[in-house]
Design a protein around this motif. Sequence first.
Motif, PDB file in Angstrom:
ATOM      1  N   SER A 106       0.821  -1.214   0.000  1.00  0.00           N
ATOM      2  CA  SER A 106       0.000   0.000   0.000  1.00  0.00           C
ATOM      3  C   SER A 106       0.850   1.256   0.000  1.00  0.00           C
ATOM      4  O   SER A 106       0.532   2.230  -0.692  1.00  0.00           O
ATOM      5  CB  SER A 106      -0.932   0.004   1.218  1.00  0.00           C
ATOM      6  N   LEU A 110       1.396   4.607  -2.701  1.00  0.00           N
ATOM      7  CA  LEU A 110       1.042   5.896  -2.098  1.00  0.00           C
ATOM      8  C   LEU A 110       2.166   6.902  -2.284  1.00  0.00           C
ATOM      9  O   LEU A 110       1.927   8.076  -2.594  1.00  0.00           O
ATOM     10  CB  LEU A 110       0.748   5.722  -0.604  1.00  0.00           C
ATOM     11  N   ILE A 326       0.104   1.095 -11.511  1.00  0.00           N
ATOM     12  CA  ILE A 326      -1.352   0.999 -11.642  1.00  0.00           C
ATOM     13  C   ILE A 326      -2.028   1.482 -10.361  1.00  0.00           C
ATOM     14  O   ILE A 326      -2.995   2.255 -10.402  1.00  0.00           O
ATOM     15  CB  ILE A 326      -1.766  -0.449 -11.955  1.00  0.00           C
ATOM     16  N   GLY A 327      -1.531   1.033  -9.220  1.00  0.00           N
ATOM     17  CA  GLY A 327      -2.111   1.478  -7.949  1.00  0.00           C
ATOM     18  C   GLY A 327      -1.983   2.975  -7.759  1.00  0.00           C
ATOM     19  O   GLY A 327      -2.929   3.649  -7.337  1.00  0.00           O
ATOM     20  N   THR A 330      -4.618   4.722 -10.042  1.00  0.00           N
ATOM     21  CA  THR A 330      -6.046   4.389 -10.029  1.00  0.00           C
ATOM     22  C   THR A 330      -6.704   4.389  -8.658  1.00  0.00           C
ATOM     23  O   THR A 330      -7.927   4.407  -8.577  1.00  0.00           O
ATOM     24  CB  THR A 330      -6.276   2.987 -10.639  1.00  0.00           C
ATOM     25  N   TRP A 331      -5.914   4.361  -7.595  1.00  0.00           N
ATOM     26  CA  TRP A 331      -6.549   4.254  -6.287  1.00  0.00           C
ATOM     27  C   TRP A 331      -7.312   5.497  -5.891  1.00  0.00           C
ATOM     28  O   TRP A 331      -8.313   5.411  -5.184  1.00  0.00           O
ATOM     29  CB  TRP A 331      -5.500   3.936  -5.226  1.00  0.00           C
ATOM     30  N   PHE A 332      -6.835   6.658  -6.304  1.00  0.00           N
ATOM     31  CA  PHE A 332      -7.474   7.916  -5.910  1.00  0.00           C
ATOM     32  C   PHE A 332      -7.861   8.707  -7.149  1.00  0.00           C
ATOM     33  O   PHE A 332      -7.114   8.755  -8.114  1.00  0.00           O
ATOM     34  CB  PHE A 332      -6.542   8.744  -5.028  1.00  0.00           C
ATOM     35  N   TRP A 341      -7.720  11.040   2.477  1.00  0.00           N
ATOM     36  CA  TRP A 341      -7.445   9.686   2.953  1.00  0.00           C
ATOM     37  C   TRP A 341      -6.218   9.683   3.857  1.00  0.00           C
ATOM     38  O   TRP A 341      -6.214   9.025   4.911  1.00  0.00           O
ATOM     39  CB  TRP A 341      -7.205   8.754   1.756  1.00  0.00           C
ATOM     40  N   MET A 343      -5.127  12.075   5.613  1.00  0.00           N
ATOM     41  CA  MET A 343      -5.416  12.791   6.856  1.00  0.00           C
ATOM     42  C   MET A 343      -6.275  11.950   7.807  1.00  0.00           C
ATOM     43  O   MET A 343      -6.059  11.960   9.022  1.00  0.00           O
ATOM     44  CB  MET A 343      -6.128  14.097   6.540  1.00  0.00           C
ATOM     45  N   VAL A 345      -7.463   8.332   7.294  1.00  0.00           N
ATOM     46  CA  VAL A 345      -7.336   6.876   7.360  1.00  0.00           C
ATOM     47  C   VAL A 345      -5.887   6.439   7.601  1.00  0.00           C
ATOM     48  O   VAL A 345      -5.639   5.471   8.335  1.00  0.00           O
ATOM     49  CB  VAL A 345      -7.878   6.233   6.064  1.00  0.00           C
TER      50      VAL A 345
END
Lengths: 394, 84
Positions: A106, A110, A326-327, A330-332, A341, A343, A345
């Motif tokens: 993850s 990020l 890809i992540g 495409t994640w956000f 997110w 801030m 999660v």
Amino acid sequence: MSPHAASGPEATDPSALTPLQIGVSTMAMIGVTAVAGLPTLLTAYAGQEGWISALIAVPAGLVPLVLLYDLDRRQPGLTLVQHARRALGPIGGLLLSLPLLMLLSSTTPLGAHQQADIVGMEALRRTPTVVVVGLFLLVPLYAARQGREVLARLTTLSVAVAIGALLLIGATSLRSVRGENLQPVFALGWVPLLQGAAPAAAWYAETAVLGLLLPFRATERRAAWAAAAAGLVIVGLQVSLVTAWDLSIFGPLADQMVFALFQVTRVSNLAEFLTHMDSILIIAWVAGEMARMGLWLYCLCLAFSQWLGLRDYRPLTLPVAAAVAIGACTWFQNASQFNAWVMRVWPFWGLALGIGSPLLVWLAVVLRGTGAGRRQARPAAGSARAACAGPGRT
Amino acid sequence: MRGTGPDMIGAVAVFVLFWVWERRNLAGWSTGERAAFWAAWAVTLAWSIAVEAHLRVPTLPGMTDHLFLPLAHALLRQHPDVYW
């Protein structure tokens, strides 16, 4: 190559990491994104006391290091994934390594997303995100395939350039600093300080990933871990200083800026002759991000290869890099969703995985115990020594 | 399948190029390493095609928001006096 060679000061493994390399690797892996993204979060929660929150959170990064130290003391030379496999076997080790793999899987995209946001907002505004991410993954991908020695040398150079750029920008923006913007202190009590410390603690807890680098040390254990801890403390001081700098220049506007450090460059100048320091920061930023992304990609591929019991991590570098791209793309949907997110999660996600991954492995190792047979056991075939010491397999 | 177009063709082309790049190394890898290589490629290619076809794929916020946002609302509510 003896699996216990790293426990002595004489290191025969040419790809083993010196304390300096361990320290700058820690700074690169955590500090590059923390210095960019944390100041806004800290000021959003703690206002003018955000710089204090950055310091309060440092112990959260020391917890994984303490756990990793004890693991290495019990069974030297093993990575976190190998400790898990050794404690609970192949199947149990698979499950026990999942938190670490989730953290790596993850956080790597990020970081790539954040980098793409920075470059997209500050420099290449019309370039598609996928192009920015793809281009920025090429050098880290190549460096990761060359092994940790190349990565460590790249990191040493990049961190020096980044620190020099920060000092230059700080010196040239000194005239805009207003100390009264940092007052009052402790006016809101401890709750906002602790709230601000939450995302910082999650960031610092990324030291758990050092469980894939520290076993490759060239010196004794204490020197290596001291270097990692020193790197973490320096990152904490950097984040605190940058946050205080942003606040002292922009005051209440600091929490409205996504990447406040880049806004500082807009007010930096040397005798009103040297201006547009943002280009200097971008150069230093890209250099630091290359090293950072290379380290994270290396750790991610190494963790997956050991998780699967492979001898070498290099077959996974290309597909994993593609998956990271890809992540990241495409994640956000946009920067606002990403920042929201991070801030809300990330403090829970990062802290749970950063502290949980070494803690679970440590508990398993302690509860299983290290008997005489285990204490003298050599690392498995996919060991830290066999997997990726350099361009060859060993 | 919706969304087939230049992006998807480009994604497949990138994967083919990377496969051509790795071909020289494939012969020197063990069976397990080759299997891991092809499996990883299959997963990422499937993921890329699913994204390009606008299929519903798991995302990080989609997997974490429902779990952690209630905690964030409870514990990380900004102090009303932070904005001065």
